[in-house]
Design an enzyme around this catalytic site. Structure first.
Site, short mmCIF file in Angstrom:
data_model
loop_
_atom_site.label_atom_id
_atom_site.label_comp_id
_atom_site.label_asym_id
_atom_site.label_seq_id
_atom_site.Cartn_x
_atom_site.Cartn_y
_atom_site.Cartn_z
CB SER A 212 71.38 22.26 -19.61
OG SER A 212 71.30 21.05 -20.32
CG ASP B 167 78.31 20.62 -23.05
OD1 ASP B 167 77.57 19.64 -23.25
OD2 ASP B 167 77.87 21.75 -22.76
CG HIS C 48 76.07 19.49 -20.16
ND1 HIS C 48 75.71 20.50 -21.02
CD2 HIS C 48 74.95 19.14 -19.49
CE1 HIS C 48 74.42 20.73 -20.89
NE2 HIS C 48 73.93 19.93 -19.96
#
Length: 412
Positions: free
Chosen positions: A198, A352, A382
């Protein structure tokens, strides 16, 4: 409560039911999913689990209540609920908290002897540059650490207290220190990989680009980018709309985190979401890299709606113009930099909002001759890697993602 009614009751997006149905059963030694009422119960448990995390992460009302009482602010509350659980001592690892060029790091070193110098992995945690701790990743990271690996995690400074480029500079400085002193740690200087998920994937990509072509340091062996966020020019790419309400990262929160990192606040978030923050000429310039046209057709089938054009607002651009810096948005780096990047691994998840950032960067790397290993979790969402074996749940898709990372590292 059935699966359909559960997903509609919590109203988190049209794909939550599919996500829950895919991930609800824990891993077992046989790899078989449970059936019947047990499966339904687990699916409901998984949905509720995802909802609880989602509410805590993306609906700040609880934090606002505490903020109004003067107990703590929203971000402090968010950091508290994201704390990982403490794990016991691992008998196979030496674990130390050190500093690399004044940046706090945690070092994992296998106790087993090695015939030669070890490979090393430098990890930057996710959390939108605002949240995150190394405790969240202990289970998943210990699976990544193999007998021959030396593992380093960086505690970079967090926004909004520390704005861009503080986190990037911390990660860069820690990496440079380690590369310069690799032999002191028994590490092969030619076998160092940077990795992040991320926001940590963003930082790993930015560090890789900065170090590309430096003659005073050994070259990085590889970069591992796990559902990375790589641009803030266009929050209307297909994945941002398809997955706008899917846990664990909503479309609005992706913009919120980027603005917190850049400015220390989230003013003008709506204008950024609409695309009013980028001048037309600059949008045209970067269209060769950031555009739905570069997303493979199979990813544009599900739940797309035409986006209305919005007017450019110069005042907003003045507050966010650093979004065009590659150290903040690595997808915008020039070809001359991208061509020098090391062998790369990119993991993306279908459910995501950041999926298309990874797909676009994959294309850029391939177009510039960089070897890329891409692993796409068709049933992933995610944050699934950090949730491996979290609160008693083990998502099969997360295990497959971890295995793909381990296999890539072993192949180097």
């Amino acid at each position: 409560m059935g699966r359909s009614s559960l997903s509609s009751t919590y109203n988190t997006g049209s794909h939550l039911e599919r996500v829950c149905n895919t991930f609800a059963w824990p891993l077992s030694s046989s790899g078989n999913s449970p059936s019947g009422s047990y499966s339904t119960i687990l699916c409901c448990y998984c949905c509720i689990f995802l909802q609880c995390i989602c509410i805590l992460q993306h609906y700040p009302s609880s934090g606002r209540i505490l903020e109004k009482t003067g107990l703590c602010n929203q971000i402090t509350f968010g950091r508290y609920v994201r704390q990982g659980r403490k794990l016991g001592v691992d008998p196979k690892l030496f674990i130390q908290d050190l500093q690399f060029n004044k940046v706090p790091v945690r070092v994992y070193q296998p106790k087993a002897t090695s015939d030669g110098r070890r490979r090393a992995l430098i990890f930057f945690h996710g959390g939108g540059w605002v949240f995150g701790s190394l405790e969240m990743y202990k289970v998943s990271l210990r699976l990544v650490i193999k007998r021959e690996s030396y593992f380093t995690e960086s505690w970079y400074r967090l926004a909004p207290e520390h704005k861009y480029p503080d986190a990037y500079e911390d990660c860069l400085n820690a990496t440079i220190h380690f590369m310069k002193n690799a032999e002191h740690y028994g590490v092969d200087p030619a076998n160092i990989t940077v990795c992040g998920d991320s926001a940590g994937g963003n930082l790993a990509a930015a560090v890789s680009q900065t170090l590309a072509g430096r003659s005073d340091l050994p070259s990085l062996r590889a970069q591992v980018l796990i559902y990375p966020g790589l641009q803030a020019l266009d929050f209307n790419l297909p994945s941002y709309h398809q997955n706008r309400g899917v846990p664990l990262l909503f479309r609005e929160r992706a913009a919120f985190f980027a603005l917190q990192y850049l400015n220390g606040h989230a003013l003008h978030m709506q204008e950024v979401l609409e695309g009013s923050h980028i001048p037309p000429d600059m949008r045209l310039k970067y269209r060769k890299w950031v555009s739905p046209d570069h997303i493979p057709p199979k990813f544009k089938v599900r739940g797309l709606k035409p986006c209305r054009s919005t007017d450019f607002i110069a005042e907003v651009y003045e507050t966010v113009k650093r979004f065009c810096e590659p150290n903040l948005c690595p997808l915008l780096a020039e070809d001359a930099v991208v061509q020098q990047l090391p062998q790369s691994f990119i993991l993306t998840c279908e459910y995501d909002v950041l999926r298309d950032d990874g797909l676009l960067y994959k294309k850029r790397l391939e177009d510039n001759g960089v070897p890329v290993t891409w692993y796409h979790l068709e049933d992933g969402f995610h944050g699934i890697i950090s949730l491996y074996d979290y609160c008693g749940l083990s998502f099969p898709s997360g295990k497959r993602g971890l295995d793909s990372i381990v296999n890539f590292l072993k192949s180097l």
